[in-house]
Each structure stands twice: as C-alpha cells, then as structure tokens.
Design a protein around this motif. Structure first.
Motif, PDB file in Angstrom:
ATOM      1  N   PHE A   4     -19.936  -3.649  -8.822  1.00 53.07           N
ATOM      2  CA  PHE A   4     -20.743  -2.441  -8.781  1.00 53.07           C
ATOM      3  C   PHE A   4     -20.675  -1.776  -7.406  1.00 53.07           C
ATOM      4  O   PHE A   4     -20.573  -2.447  -6.373  1.00 53.07           O
ATOM      5  N   SER A   5     -20.794  -0.449  -7.409  1.00 49.90           N
ATOM      6  CA  SER A   5     -20.996   0.286  -6.164  1.00 49.90           C
ATOM      7  C   SER A   5     -22.382  -0.046  -5.620  1.00 49.90           C
ATOM      8  O   SER A   5     -23.194  -0.705  -6.285  1.00 49.90           O
ATOM      9  N   ARG A   6     -22.675   0.438  -4.424  1.00 57.36           N
ATOM     10  CA  ARG A   6     -23.944   0.107  -3.768  1.00 57.36           C
ATOM     11  C   ARG A   6     -25.137   0.517  -4.636  1.00 57.36           C
ATOM     12  O   ARG A   6     -26.098  -0.244  -4.788  1.00 57.36           O
ATOM     13  N   ASP A   7     -25.100   1.734  -5.222  1.00 56.11           N
ATOM     14  CA  ASP A   7     -26.242   2.194  -6.012  1.00 56.11           C
ATOM     15  C   ASP A   7     -26.154   1.813  -7.482  1.00 56.11           C
ATOM     16  O   ASP A   7     -27.057   2.133  -8.261  1.00 56.11           O
ATOM     17  N   GLY A   8     -25.090   1.124  -7.889  1.00 59.22           N
ATOM     18  CA  GLY A   8     -24.965   0.666  -9.264  1.00 59.22           C
ATOM     19  C   GLY A   8     -24.550   1.727 -10.262  1.00 59.22           C
ATOM     20  O   GLY A   8     -24.484   1.450 -11.456  1.00 59.22           O
ATOM     21  N   SER A  13     -23.889  -2.269   5.548  1.00 57.11           N
ATOM     22  CA  SER A  13     -25.071  -2.910   6.110  1.00 57.11           C
ATOM     23  C   SER A  13     -26.286  -2.585   5.241  1.00 57.11           C
ATOM     24  O   SER A  13     -26.276  -1.617   4.476  1.00 57.11           O
ATOM     25  N   PRO A  14     -27.363  -3.369   5.332  1.00 54.27           N
ATOM     26  CA  PRO A  14     -28.535  -3.120   4.485  1.00 54.27           C
ATOM     27  C   PRO A  14     -29.081  -1.705   4.581  1.00 54.27           C
ATOM     28  O   PRO A  14     -29.515  -1.133   3.572  1.00 54.27           O
ATOM     29  N   ASP A  15     -29.057  -1.091   5.782  1.00 54.02           N
ATOM     30  CA  ASP A  15     -29.555   0.278   5.909  1.00 54.02           C
ATOM     31  C   ASP A  15     -28.496   1.324   5.615  1.00 54.02           C
ATOM     32  O   ASP A  15     -28.753   2.524   5.678  1.00 54.02           O
ATOM     33  N   GLY A  16     -27.269   0.882   5.265  1.00 56.05           N
ATOM     34  CA  GLY A  16     -26.196   1.805   4.922  1.00 56.05           C
ATOM     35  C   GLY A  16     -25.550   2.487   6.101  1.00 56.05           C
ATOM     36  O   GLY A  16     -24.699   3.364   5.918  1.00 56.05           O
ATOM     37  N   GLU A  28     -28.537 -12.914  -2.079  1.00 59.18           N
ATOM     38  CA  GLU A  28     -29.820 -12.746  -1.413  1.00 59.18           C
ATOM     39  C   GLU A  28     -30.835 -13.730  -1.991  1.00 59.18           C
ATOM     40  O   GLU A  28     -30.819 -14.016  -3.176  1.00 59.18           O
ATOM     41  N   ARG A  29     -31.728 -14.239  -1.137  1.00 63.72           N
ATOM     42  CA  ARG A  29     -32.722 -15.186  -1.625  1.00 63.72           C
ATOM     43  C   ARG A  29     -34.101 -14.554  -1.634  1.00 63.72           C
ATOM     44  O   ARG A  29     -34.274 -13.416  -1.191  1.00 63.72           O
ATOM     45  N   ARG A  60     -26.860  -5.037  -7.551  1.00 62.45           N
ATOM     46  CA  ARG A  60     -27.604  -5.420  -6.351  1.00 62.45           C
ATOM     47  C   ARG A  60     -28.998  -5.933  -6.674  1.00 62.45           C
ATOM     48  O   ARG A  60     -29.546  -6.780  -5.959  1.00 62.45           O
ATOM     49  N   ASP A  61     -29.611  -5.428  -7.761  1.00 61.97           N
ATOM     50  CA  ASP A  61     -30.953  -5.883  -8.125  1.00 61.97           C
ATOM     51  C   ASP A  61     -30.939  -7.014  -9.150  1.00 61.97           C
ATOM     52  O   ASP A  61     -31.996  -7.502  -9.555  1.00 61.97           O
ATOM     53  N   GLY A  62     -29.773  -7.440  -9.579  1.00 60.29           N
ATOM     54  CA  GLY A  62     -29.667  -8.554 -10.511  1.00 60.29           C
ATOM     55  C   GLY A  62     -29.966  -8.220 -11.948  1.00 60.29           C
ATOM     56  O   GLY A  62     -29.954  -9.107 -12.805  1.00 60.29           O
TER      57      GLY A  62
END
Length: 404
Positions: free
Chosen positions: A256-260, A305-308, A403-404, A187-189
């Motif tokens: 990856f899962s949401r938290d990596g 969703s972004p807030d989970g 995401e940009r 998620r963070d690249g």
C-alpha cells in the motif's frame, strides 16, 4: 471474544474518562488509547463496531486476560540484544519492533528446479521471544504485533490465514478466488493487499555460471496476475488484474501507499535502474506516484518518516566499517542529509531509524541491526552480527518490522 464482551470492554474504556476508575485499569486504557490516538469513541454501539473490526485485524486482549509483558507490546523503550544473531529475544525501539524474521534457502524439487523456501521465527508476545515456525511460506505482521497474515506452503494458495501470535493458532481463514503469493498490511492494519500469481513466485531454475551451479529466479519470468484488496474484518475482497512488469525476478509483490489509496510494486526502469516503483489505483490502473512518494525506492524499507518530512533513500557512501544512506525531501528529491546505515529498514520516530550496518573489521560485509540518529555518527547495536572469521556463505536472516 463475543459481542457482549466487546461491548463491556468498550464501556470500560469509556469509563476511563470518568473520575473514578478501578486499580490498574488506567494503565491498560492509556496503552490502548496511545495506539488509537487518532480515534474517538462516539457511542457504545459505535465503539463495539470499532472494536469488532480491530479485534479481527489486530486482536485485543482484555486487561483481565493480558499476561504479556507491557514492554513487548505497549512499551516505547529500547530492547537490544547485540550478542544475538539471529535474535532469540525481543528487538525493539520506540514504537517499532521486530515482529518476525526468516531465513531462506533453495530446496530442489527436480534436477533443474527448486523452491526458495522461508523458515520464520515469530515473536511470542507473552514471552518476548522468537519461536521457530516452518508452517508458513509467507508472513506479514499487523500493526500491534498481535496478528499475522500467513500463507501456507505450496504457493500460490487459495486462502489467507489470520494467526493469533499470542496463542499460535489460526483465528480465521479468508478464502480467495485467485492464487495468492504475497501479503502486505495497510498502515492501520484494517486491510491486506494480496498479490496474486498463476505460478509459485519463489520458483528457482538451475543456472551454470563462472562460479559454478546456482539457483536463480528467471529474469522477467513473473506470473503475477494482479492483486486483491481484502477488508480484514469482513474477509471481503476485490480483485484487480495487473500484468507482470519488468522484474528482477519472479516475485513482484504489491504494498500500500502511505495513505492506503494506491498500491505499488517494484520495477526495473529504462537504463537498468533497480528499486524503482510503479503505482496503481485500487482498480488496477497505472497512476503517477503520489507527490510525497515520488522519490522513494521500493527496495528501501524505511520509506517516509512518520511526519512525512523525509524520504529514506539508498546507500550513498561506504567505508570499510561505516556506511551512509541519504535522506531526501520526498517531494523534490533533494538530498537533505546523510545518516549512518547501509540499508535503512524502518523509522523509529522522525529522528531515528533502524538500519543494517557494517560490523567493524575485515573486508567482508558483516551486517548488524543498529539504531541510527539523524545528526549523529554514533550507532546503537540492536542485534549481533556474524563473527569476524565466520563462513560468509552462512544463512543470513531477514527482518519483518511492525508498529507495536
């Protein structure tokens, strides 16, 4: 960009917190800080190290060299082209943009075997247009839309390319010890999970059915061997062996899962239900799904969703010109509401998503990218769709969001 330049740029970012700044510099810093809102810069040395890592994973361009339109990478507005299918110009909403898309077809290699071959159109951040590129068999776009991880043709390959989307050039090759056939960013690249195969996962066999001859992936024919978790900045990775699962085809890629902390892949479970998922720890051992991803489906791209707080699920109700998909409580699986869209592709924010939706008229499914909002029956067209009387066998295109 060398280390001296990185340090100077880091100091310039820190200087934005001081009372006096140069003309135009604040806008550039605010754009960067918005993308890094969870990070702080402790010291010049620490900042330089952080910038080095990000510069490789998601290359940054200093303000003096950045000629890209702010609306492409730094904007949060809507960019729609409902007259274009496939799109030629930027499709974006909020923090999400269409980083690439591809068409695909089976290309015969012998009389009985073919390869499912993708042709990509990659976003050029300078122009905001999509440019055709047939060099790569697989593309994953990193958050920030500046870098893509690419695989060459003739999968599986023994190196991963880091492509600068601004210049169109490979910045660096990452050699690997196992043949790679699929890629996905964290998620963070900062990391890649690369799925390894003993054979090309895109092979197709000729089959003869009631509707004639076609090319199909062999059911249960995966040669997946495991996955590599690669640190993008250093290029170092660790491989874990994982046996193939019960797949609907030869490709069984990991993400990856949401938290990596985990990876997962799509599986078919008892009863023939598709779109389910199996999670693994980073050493390759099977583990239960995280509590907040228990009721997700691997074939629904939007996921959490972004807030989970909400989980995107599959198609629930369909009419001739409207479709609705379910949104669930991710921890209990209880349906919270329905939202327009036949296939939920990406969350824009906690209230809006990008989806495939039917075009009105006719009986054939004619997909169009749309922006949908929870609590509203209205859709905002983002792309065009096939004409009412178009050939139903024409090539469709598949989006790749970031995401940009």
């Amino acid at each position: 960009m060398n280390v001296d330049q990185l340090v100077r740029d880091s100091m310039r970012e820190q200087a934005a917190e001081q009372p006096s700044v140069g003309p135009g510099f604040a806008d550039r810093v605010l754009a960067v800080r918005r993308r890094r809102r969870t990070r702080t810069l402790g010291s010049v040395a620490a900042a330089a190290a952080a910038v080095v890592a990000v510069a490789v994973a998601v290359p940054l361009v200093s303000g003096r060299d950045d000629v890209r339109p702010a609306s492409v990478l730094d904007g949060t507005g809507l960019s729609a082209h409902p007259d274009q299918s496939p799109p030629r110009d930027l499709i974006a909403a909020g923090d999400v943009a269409l980083g690439a898309y591809y068409t695909a077809k089976s290309v015969p290699q012998t009389k009985d075997r073919a390869v499912y071959t993708r042709t990509y159109w990659l976003l050029d951040p300078r122009s905001g247009r999509y440019e055709k590129n047939s060099k790569w068999s697989f593309v994953a776009v990193a958050p920030g839309l500046r870098t893509a991880a690419v695989l060459e043709n003739d999968l599986p390959t023994r190196r991963i390319g880091l492509l600068d989307l601004t210049t169109g050039r490979i910045e660096r090759w990452i050699p690997v010890d196992h043949g790679v056939g699929g890629l996905a960013f964290s998620r963070d690249g900062s990391r890649l999970v690369a799925t390894t195969y003993d054979e090309n996962p895109d092979l197709r066999d000729k089959v003869h059915g009631t509707s004639g001859t076609d090319w199909m992936a062999r059911y249960g024919g995966s040669t997946r061997s495991g996955f590599l978790v690669v640190d993008v900045a250093s290029g170092k990775g660790t491989w874990s062996g994982v046996a193939p699962g019960r797949s609907t085809g030869a490709r069984e890629d990991f993400a990856f899962s949401r938290d990596g902390r985990l990876v997962y892949s799509r599986v078919v479970v008892a009863g023939g239900r598709d779109g389910m998922q199996q999670f693994y720890d980073l050493e390759g051992a099977k583990v239960p799904a995280p509590a907040n991803e228990l009721y997700l489906r691997a074939d629904v791209g939007a996921r959490l969703s972004p807030d989970g707080g909400l989980a995107a699920s599959g198609l629930t109700r369909e009419k001739p010109d409207k479709s609705y998909s379910a949104l669930l409580d991710p921890r209990t699986g209880k349906r919270i509401t329905l939202v327009r869209g036949a296939e939920l592709l990406a969350w824009v924010d906690d209230k809006r998503l990008i989806a495939w939706e039917r075009l009105p008229g006719g009986t054939l499914y004619r997909p169009q990218l749309v922006l949908v909002t929870i609590g509203s029956d209205k859709v905002v067209p983002l792309s065009g769709g096939p004409a009412l009387n178009s050939d139903p066998t024409r090539q469709s295109w598949e989006p790749v969001f970031a995401e940009r």
